[in-house]
Design a protein around this motif. Sequence first.
Motif, mmCIF file in Angstrom:
data_model
loop_
_atom_site.group_PDB
_atom_site.id
_atom_site.type_symbol
_atom_site.label_atom_id
_atom_site.label_comp_id
_atom_site.label_asym_id
_atom_site.label_seq_id
_atom_site.Cartn_x
_atom_site.Cartn_y
_atom_site.Cartn_z
ATOM 1 N N HIS A 38 13.547 70.993 51.914
ATOM 2 C CA HIS A 38 14.824 71.206 52.615
ATOM 3 C C HIS A 38 15.117 72.689 52.772
ATOM 4 C CE1 HIS A 38 16.603 66.990 51.571
ATOM 5 N NE2 HIS A 38 15.621 66.937 52.434
ATOM 6 N N ASN A 95 14.143 64.946 56.295
ATOM 7 C CA ASN A 95 13.242 64.376 55.305
ATOM 8 C C ASN A 95 11.930 63.988 55.960
ATOM 9 O OD1 ASN A 95 14.844 64.601 53.090
ATOM 10 N ND2 ASN A 95 15.532 62.478 53.076
ATOM 11 N N GLY A 133 18.604 63.888 53.580
ATOM 12 C CA GLY A 133 18.733 65.066 54.438
ATOM 13 C C GLY A 133 18.297 64.722 55.845
#
Length: 86
Positions: free
Chosen positions: A78, A27, A24
């Motif tokens: 996330h 992160n 992602g």
Amino acid sequence: MGGILWIILVGFVAGIIARLLAPGPNNPQGFLLTTVLGIVGAFVATAVGQAIGHYGPNQGAGFITATIGAVVVLFIWHRFAARRTY
């Protein structure tokens, strides 16, 4: 002292694998945050395993379940980070 070093090493490796499995843009980066990610994942996996009766009171999560726990923690990370960017 050796137990703490082992926890840090397993946490770091579990955190790296979790970051590779769930990439992602936001992160956690760096040695410290990756290690914390893996250690928190191990605690989550241990708590869930003890709650469902898979682990006894004095048992902890293994390497694979620590990695799965770290992926779950990264998924939650996330979701919070995506909510914060709006």
